[in-house]
Design a protein around this motif. Sequence first.
Motif, short mmCIF file in Angstrom:
data_model
loop_
_atom_site.label_atom_id
_atom_site.label_comp_id
_atom_site.label_asym_id
_atom_site.label_seq_id
_atom_site.Cartn_x
_atom_site.Cartn_y
_atom_site.Cartn_z
N UNK A 93 67.61 15.92 73.28
CA UNK A 93 66.16 16.11 73.43
C UNK A 93 65.92 17.62 73.32
N UNK A 94 65.33 18.06 72.25
CA UNK A 94 65.11 19.49 72.09
C UNK A 94 64.14 20.01 73.14
N UNK A 95 64.18 21.30 73.39
CA UNK A 95 63.29 21.87 74.41
C UNK A 95 61.85 21.44 74.13
N UNK A 96 61.16 21.05 75.21
CA UNK A 96 59.78 20.62 75.06
C UNK A 96 59.60 19.13 74.86
N UNK A 97 60.72 18.40 74.67
CA UNK A 97 60.64 16.98 74.29
C UNK A 97 61.49 16.12 75.21
N UNK A 98 61.08 14.85 75.33
CA UNK A 98 61.87 13.89 76.10
C UNK A 98 62.09 14.37 77.53
N UNK A 99 63.35 14.33 77.97
CA UNK A 99 63.68 14.69 79.34
C UNK A 99 64.06 16.16 79.49
N UNK A 100 63.99 16.92 78.40
CA UNK A 100 64.33 18.34 78.48
C UNK A 100 63.20 19.14 79.13
N UNK A 101 63.55 20.33 79.61
CA UNK A 101 62.53 21.24 80.15
C UNK A 101 61.54 21.62 79.04
N UNK A 102 60.36 21.99 79.49
CA UNK A 102 59.26 22.25 78.55
C UNK A 102 58.69 23.66 78.78
N UNK A 103 59.48 24.69 78.46
CA UNK A 103 58.99 26.05 78.67
C UNK A 103 57.83 26.35 77.73
N UNK A 104 57.16 27.47 78.01
CA UNK A 104 56.01 27.84 77.19
C UNK A 104 56.44 28.26 75.78
N UNK A 105 57.59 28.94 75.67
CA UNK A 105 57.96 29.52 74.38
C UNK A 105 59.33 29.05 73.92
N UNK A 106 59.69 29.47 72.72
CA UNK A 106 61.01 29.16 72.18
C UNK A 106 61.02 28.00 71.21
N UNK A 107 59.91 27.74 70.52
CA UNK A 107 59.83 26.60 69.62
C UNK A 107 60.06 26.98 68.15
N UNK A 108 60.44 28.24 67.93
CA UNK A 108 60.84 28.69 66.60
C UNK A 108 62.23 28.12 66.29
N UNK A 109 62.57 28.07 65.00
CA UNK A 109 63.84 27.45 64.60
C UNK A 109 65.05 28.22 65.12
#
Length: 271
Positions: free
Chosen positions: A55-71
């Motif tokens: 589960x990538x950051x921000x999705x599913x059961x992973x943590x959902x921080x504000x930033x870090x969604x760049x490749x």
Amino acid sequence: MGHYIQVEENVKIHVEDIGSGQPVVFLHGWPLNNKAFEYQTSLLAKNGFRYIGVDMRGYGKSDKPWSGYDYDTMAKDLEAVVNELRLEQFVLAGFSMGGPIAIRYLTKFGQDNVAKLLLMGAAAPIFTQRDDFNVGMKPEEVDDIIAQIEKDRPAFLAEFADLFFEQKHSPQFLDWFQSLALEAGAHSTLNSAVALRDEDLRGELSSITVPTAIFHGKKDQICPYELGEILDKEIPNSVLVPFKDSGHGINADEPERFNNELLSFLKSSGV
């Protein structure tokens, strides 16, 4: 079994780890999570492979921080998972947005430890059109998606499900699909849409040396089939596997063929 892996201070990534044998690391698409591959999990475990669903950051059961969604950051998260689980000679399988993240992982962190690459309906090398690239959505169309999500995310996701599949699926299946997307953080969904709109991997494809299979639906309305043709042309050791009756969600539109092609690729000695 599930692992939580620390990728940076205050950010943990959830990973499903099922079966034993050669690891196959699945990276999901936007805005889903690893449960989108539930019809592949048992298949792999039964056939002597180890399913690793991130589960990538921000999705599913992973943590959902504000930033870090760049490749780059998403690829760095994957590196932390690979290191923590000590994965060796694994197959890297990226669907949709997971495709470019898989490519960026290979070109940024090296290919020595990766046995094969599988790209499924990949949003690569670019998801949106440029002056010198006329395949895919226009950047303004992604801006419109962002506006729709900000206004009414559940309504947008219902429409997105209609676009995602070519074949007819039960209302219950579509509800389930939407529920996966609703597990994502709203801000994560928006920030990843920005990454999809802006990132460009064109200069990276020719350096990929691992055997690569490209699964792509001929009727894909989200990542057009032409993207698969471009990837096949640019990645040296690749084979393109067209799914003529599929939209974007090939593992649900042609599940039997998808699973057969998946096992065939995993068991092959190369492409």
